[in-house]
Design a protein around this motif. Sequence first.
Motif, PDB file in Angstrom:
ATOM      1  N   SER A  50      -6.632 -36.400 -11.588  1.00 49.53           N
ATOM      2  CA  SER A  50      -7.629 -36.317 -12.665  1.00 49.53           C
ATOM      3  C   SER A  50      -8.652 -35.209 -12.416  1.00 49.53           C
ATOM      4  N   ASP A  84       0.291 -38.854 -14.380  1.00 53.12           N
ATOM      5  CA  ASP A  84      -0.885 -39.295 -15.124  1.00 53.12           C
ATOM      6  C   ASP A  84      -2.127 -38.601 -14.578  1.00 53.12           C
ATOM      7  N   ASP A  86      -5.253 -39.246 -16.047  1.00 54.43           N
ATOM      8  CA  ASP A  86      -6.327 -40.059 -16.641  1.00 54.43           C
ATOM      9  C   ASP A  86      -6.772 -39.535 -18.008  1.00 54.43           C
ATOM     10  N   SER A  87      -7.440 -40.376 -18.760  1.00 48.91           N
ATOM     11  CA  SER A  87      -7.969 -40.067 -20.095  1.00 48.91           C
ATOM     12  C   SER A  87      -6.904 -39.559 -21.052  1.00 48.91           C
TER      13      SER A  87
END
Length: 161
Positions: A50, A84, A86-87
């Motif tokens: 992230s 992934d 995040d967000s």
Amino acid sequence: MFTSVIKRTLITVSFSCLFTLNVNAQKKTALPHGMVFGAKPGSVGLMQASKLESFMGRRTRTSAVINGRVIKVTKPKGGWFELDADSGRVIKAHFKNYNVTLPTALKGREVIIEGVAAKQFIADDQQHMAGDTVKGKKQHETNTDPKRRIVFEVTGLMVNK
């Protein structure tokens, strides 16, 4: 005579059950912690996936070691997968060496990857490979899909959890 036949069948059944349990246990732990694909990634400068985009800042390419969760393996041959960030953001990753084959069981596992991260850009004059020229400044300012901004070329992957 009859009891010896019963004993043999019981022994055969018990061995087959033990073998079946052993095989099932091996399937569940097919990707143990520390399993490496490609070259073993280093741990110097390890950061969360992230934080990669903010770490890159205005740079279009940078070497990095990141930690993240695999969303899915898109193509096992060649090691294509999505990480992934995040967000709702996704890092599309693939191995530099095409000879790497990733198992689909990697989905949902936490991994440490090392390689080169690059921001995607849209070339408005069909010169996708032109790089940072005078016109290139305009290319890097064009907005791409915010969920698919970073592409990661992986040299090494290690299963962390």
